[in-house]
Structure formats: C-alpha cells, structure tokens
Scaffold this active site. Structure first.
Site: not given
Lengths: 236, 80
Positions: A85, A202, A204
């Site tokens: 990002c 994302h 994660e």
C-alpha cells in the site's frame, strides 16, 4: 528469517506486518525511519499507512528518509523488499519500482475485500501461490491507481514484472473488478531483478482465518521460501 | 523574492479530479469548457538578495527530484 519493518511518521500497518511475520513463525523488528541501517535483516517490509500525512504526494517525503538509503543499498545487493500500500507508493517514488500510484478513478477511498490473480509465479513473492489460486485480500486506499507510460509497461510485460492483477471471484480481469482504475488491472509489480515488489492490497491483514482470509500468507511464505533457498545455496 | 511552481498532471495520466470539476462546471451551466486539469501550486519564499540563476537551477532540480513526480506530472517554475 528476520524481517525488518520500516516505521515512518504515520505508518499504520507496521504492527500488522510484524504480527503477520510472527504468526508465520519468523522474527520481525521495527526500524525507525531515521535509522540509517537495517541490521541483520533478511528481508524488508515497507508497510502501509499515510507516511508524512501523504503531503505533496503519497510516499514523496518518506523516500528521502535516512532508512530509505539503507533500503536502496539492501535492494542493490539483491535483498528482498516488499512494499504494501503506502509502502508500494514509497518504493515507486524512490524509483525502486517503475511507475506511480495516483488518485483512484472514483475519487473515493476504497476499503473492501477484493480478489487478485497471480500473473507471474516465477518470483520470490509468488512462487508458493498455487497456479489458478485467486487471493482474497483487503484493500484500503485512496491513491492506488497504478500508472506507467506505454514504454515502461511494454518493458514490464517483457520482463514479466506484473505479479498481480485485480479480478472478480471467477478470476476474470474485468473493469468492474478494478477498484481504483489501475492500468490494465495492475495490483502489484516487481522490479526487473525480481527482488523488490509492491502491491496495493494488504496481505499482512489476511494471514489468519479469523481475519476472513489467510491468502496473504502465500506471499510471505513465498518470500520465506526464497530466503531459505538463498541461505541453503550459501551454506552449500 | 518568490519562486512559484505550478504542477499539473501529464496529459496521458487519468485526471479524475479534473474530469469531475469539468462535469460540475457543465452542470452549473458554464459553457465552452473543453478540459479541466487539477494540479498543485507551491510558493517558495527566497532570502532577499538570492542569486536568481542559482536559485532557478537549484529549484529546477528540486522540482524534478521531489516537488513533482516526472512519471505523472509536469511543472512550470517561475521566479519573481
């Protein structure tokens, strides 16, 4: 493996990245942007957020942080760097990745789950993603519309640098499935040397079933696999 | 002494802000608007007595490296 996760003023996915790496059973440590060294890191994550308030352009100020000099050197030496990002924006601004990320076509901040299709499996960021497997990942950005000029795009295609494209649940690369107007549905890319990658979604935030998807693990597992191979080759 | 820098999106780059402003102008009844491009304006105060040519050279570099992103933007630098 040891991951260094950068921390700029207004990074806000740094702790998520650290958590994801630890969930995978590896070690992660935060590196403040004023630090000029990455220590003994095996890989670097440039996390999401709004570094320096997104002032001027997203990532434009962060790229001049002392730590980015260390990241450039790390990448020049072949180290693995993943930008997520805002981290993707920082890597583009730093010219570690080609192109740029501009305002979403809709002018709206998009916060939702999307699908991406892996386009090139021959990279340290995608090797463990099974053929045909779509990744369900969250996005949360206002400036994720990928742009590169025609010559750069041709070069990226020739080098198989486009790693992920936005798609629908059936894996079709439609305009409706493109959340931000990105050129040719591009969600993530790597450099020509294949050791630096960036993506707007994302991974994660999608490493545990409790969070709705664990597909993001495959990206980190690919990095860990590549690092293990590298270490085995060095030991041999 | 001031430097004035105008940064605009390159023609090949999507400019959704410009398109949205253009369509708003059309809806408001302003006719003859065939294009709108939304950019940025940066004003830099320079110390009195600054050498104009040296300032131009330094700021030109700053525009290229930092104030604009040459991948997506053009800039115009004026010193007055």
């Amino acid at each position: 493996m040891k991951f260094a996760v950068l921390q700029f003023p207004a990074s806000n996915c740094d702790q998520d990245a650290v958590h994801a790496v630890r969930v995978l059973g590896h070690s992660a440590r935060l590196v403040w942007h004023k630090d000029g060294a990455l220590g003994d890191a095996d890989a670097v994550i440039v996390p999401g957020g709004f570094s320096y308030g997104d002032y001027l352009r997203c990532g434009a100020i962060a790229r001049f942080s002392p730590v980015m000099q260390a990241v450039k050197q790390f990448a020049d030496n072949g180290g693995l760097v993943l930008g997520i990002c805002n981290g993707f924006q920082v890597l583009c601004e730093a010219s570690l990745l080609p192109g740029a990320l501009i305002r979403n076509r809709s002018l709206q901040f998009r916060c939702e789950n999307i699908f991406v299709k892996t386009i090139a499996h021959d990279s340290p960021f995608t090797s463990q993603i099974p053929e045909g497997k779509l990744l369900r990942l969250p996005i949360a950005h206002g400036e994720g519309c990928y742009f590169a000029d025609a010559d750069t795009l041709d070069q990226m295609k020739a080098n198989r640098q486009i790693l992920w494209r936005y798609c629908n649940a059936q894996g079709e690369l439609t305009d409706d499935a493109n959340p931000n107007g990105a050129l040719e549905n591009i969600a993530g890319i790597c450099n020509a040397r294949r050791n630096v990658a960036g993506l707007m979604p994302h991974p994660e935030r999608a490493c545990e079933p409790l969070l709705g998807s664990a597909d993001g693990r495959l990206i980190f597992e690919s990095m860990i696999h590549a690092l293990a191979q590298k270490q085995a080759a060095l030991a041999a | 002494m001031k430097a004035k820098i105008i940064i605009t999106p390159k023609k090949a780059v999507l400019d959704p802000q410009g398109k949205t402003v253009q369509s708003a102008l059309e809806h408001m009844g302003y006719e003859g608007v065939v294009g709108v491009h939304v950019g940025k304006y940066v004003e830099i105060d320079l110390a009195p007595g600054t050498d104009r040519a040296a300032a131009r050279q330094a700021l030109d570099e700053a525009c290229h490296r930092f104030l604009s992103n040459p991948v997506i933007e053009d800039y115009k630098l004026e010193i007055e």
